[in-house]
Design an enzyme around this catalytic site. Structure first.
Site, PDB file in Angstrom:
ATOM      1  CB  CYS A   1      -1.066  -0.167   1.135  1.00 50.41           C
ATOM      2  SG  CYS A   1      -1.834  -1.460   1.398  1.00 50.41           S
TER       3      CYS A   1
ATOM      4  CG  HIS B   1      -2.509   4.411   5.246  1.00 49.85           C
ATOM      5  ND1 HIS B   1      -2.088   4.091   4.018  1.00 49.85           N
ATOM      6  CD2 HIS B   1      -2.584   2.902   5.648  1.00 49.85           C
ATOM      7  CE1 HIS B   1      -2.055   2.857   3.554  1.00 49.85           C
ATOM      8  NE2 HIS B   1      -2.396   1.959   4.719  1.00 49.85           N
TER       9      HIS B   1
ATOM     10  CD  GLU C   1      -2.560   7.442   9.037  1.00 51.97           C
ATOM     11  OE1 GLU C   1      -2.044   8.222   8.717  1.00 51.97           O
ATOM     12  OE2 GLU C   1      -3.671   6.674   8.954  1.00 51.97           O
TER      13      GLU C   1
ATOM     14  CE  LYS D   1      -5.725   3.755   1.851  1.00 57.49           C
ATOM     15  NZ  LYS D   1      -4.936   5.043   2.169  1.00 57.49           N
TER      16      LYS D   1
ATOM     17  CG  HIS E   1      -6.546   0.476   0.729  1.00 59.81           C
ATOM     18  ND1 HIS E   1      -5.390   1.104   0.149  1.00 59.81           N
ATOM     19  CD2 HIS E   1      -5.952  -0.143   1.770  1.00 59.81           C
ATOM     20  CE1 HIS E   1      -4.169   0.720   0.488  1.00 59.81           C
ATOM     21  NE2 HIS E   1      -4.497   0.062   1.818  1.00 59.81           N
TER      22      HIS E   1
ATOM     23  CG  PHE F   1       0.065  -5.868   4.185  1.00 57.48           C
ATOM     24  CD1 PHE F   1      -0.566  -5.298   5.073  1.00 57.48           C
ATOM     25  CD2 PHE F   1      -0.626  -6.758   3.576  1.00 57.48           C
ATOM     26  CE1 PHE F   1      -2.055  -5.342   5.358  1.00 57.48           C
ATOM     27  CE2 PHE F   1      -2.042  -7.236   3.672  1.00 57.48           C
ATOM     28  CZ  PHE F   1      -2.782  -6.413   5.043  1.00 57.48           C
TER      29      PHE F   1
END
Length: 414
Positions: A164, A304, A315, A336, A341, A400
């Site tokens: 991502c 994010h 976050e 998002k 996403h 990830f």
């Protein structure tokens, strides 16, 4: 060595809420959700039956029909977004030294639909049934290759793949290429189209996706107490980056300036961010230092903000650690919440939103924010866009594998 200044002169986007930049930005300001029932695959076997799909997109309206058949959906998106960005920038590559103009186009997964289809062909008919275009359609770097070939760009050319964080890595690397004098301009961004049988199955197996199937439009709800997972999205965004002098010499419109980047690793876990958000905090701190400013100079963060329980909490913790008391004076929003996403393309569509916000003095909302979470207690610009002039902004992307990127943007001032 004196570093070059890097500006953004063109934008292109294909998203679940608009197939060009103007439509995308208009719907972001309105708080439009792009999530709906799954149509790209049969939803019935899946726990999650919703996604944020690109709608009414016909690649043959932009790409020769025969050529389009030899490309994957994520490549279609990338080529069309790149064409829009180039047209928007007004650049004529016949008047540019293309030995020093390149493209870095990210994809987190690449051609997953092709892999699934060609494996079915193999099972039904053996190796002879596998297409000679299987590998060129599958590989994640092929969008950058096609864009380079189409526009004659002979400079730096590759793909970043860091889940991502992929597109933000691409933009950050393109920024570095120009400011260190290795390029005069770059196309940078990302593209993704992985809403497939295996894509949905895999993320469901990780328990990462929302299962709010009865209310698709409200399923993506970053930082809300009742968030239950992210929404798979698809699309692309490409930015044209140029050295400031090069852009000025041709009279280009300038959307904004990239002034810093932070790359870090959590070195912790394959999917979960490190507790407390140390990696994300360090990425933000590095980007701010790289920009030569103070944390108090930042007004806005494009988060994010995935809508997963743990990621949004971490976050928020990272922002508090990076900014201290100033965290409570920041405006924070999650793109998002509207587009889902976009995985390897997410950092690019979010950079477009950040730049347009800087240029126009508008901060788009985080939609579906209904119930505050005591562990997420910052200003997430709930449900309605606001007008706010600001000079500096950050855009966060975390992937990830523990990959963290923070991009620092500045309002362009002559």
């Amino acid at each position: 060595m004196e570093l070059k200044r890097v500006v953004v002169t063109g934008l292109g986007a294909i998203t679940p809420i608009g197939n060009n930049v103007d439509a995308y930005w208009d719907n972001l300001q309105k708080g439009t959700s792009g999530t709906g029932p799954l149509t790209l695959i049969d939803p019935e076997p899946h726990k999650t039956k919703i996604a944020a799909e690109v709608k009414d997109f016909d690649p043959t309206a932009f790409i020769d029909r025969k050529e389009a058949r030899r490309m994957e959906r994520f490549t279609h998106f990338a080529i069309v977004a790149a064409d829009e960005a180039i047209a928007d920038s007004g650049i004529n590559f016949q008047n540019v030294d293309t030995d020093y103009f390149g493209a870095i186009v990210a994809s987190g997964i690449g051609g997953m639909p092709t892999f699934e289809k060609q494996y079915e062909n193999y099972l039904s008919g053996g190796p002879r049934k596998v297409s000679p275009f299987f590998i060129p359609m599958l590989i994640a770097d092929i969008s950058a290759g096609y864009i380079s070939i189409k526009h004659g760009l002979k400079g730096i050319n590759y793909c970043t793949t860091s889940a991502c964080a992929s597109a933000s890595h691409a933009i950050g690397e393109a920024f570095n290429s120009i400011r260190f004098g290795r390029a005069i301009g770059m196309l940078a961004g990302g593209s993704e189209a992985s809403t497939t049988v295996m894509g949905v199955s895999g993320f469901n197996a990780l328990q990462a996706l929302s299962t709010r199937n009865d209310s698709p439009e409200t399923a993506s709800r970053p930082f809300d107490l009742h968030r239950d997972g992210f929404i798979m999205g698809e699309g692309a965004a490409i930015l044209v980056l140029e050295e400031l002098g090069h852009a000025r010499a041709r009279g280009a419109r300038i959307y904004g300036e990239i002034v810093g980047v932070g790359f870090t690793a959590d070195a912790y876990h394959i999917t979960a961010p490190i507790p407390g958000g140390d990696g994300a905090m360090r990425a933000m701190n590095i980007a701010i230092k790289d920009a030569g400013i103070e944390p108090s100079d930042i007004d806005y963060i494009n988060a994010h903000g995935t809508s997963t329980v743990y990621n949004d909490k971490v976050e928020t913790e990272a922002i508090k650690k990076a900014f201290g008391e100033h965290a409570y004076h920041l405006y924070i929003s999650s793109t998002k919440s509207m587009v889902g996403h976009l995985l390897g393309a997410s950092g690019a569509v979010e950079s477009v939103a950040t730049l347009l916000g800087l240029e126009q003095g508008i901060i788009h909302p985080t939609i579906n924010y209904e119930t505050p979470d005591p562990e997420c207690d910052l200003n997430y610009v709930p449900n309605k866009a606001i007008k706010k002039d600001f000079t500096y902004a950050l855009s966060n992307s975390f992937g990830f594998g523990g990959h963290n990127v923070c991009l620092a943007f500045k309002k362009y001032i002559e």
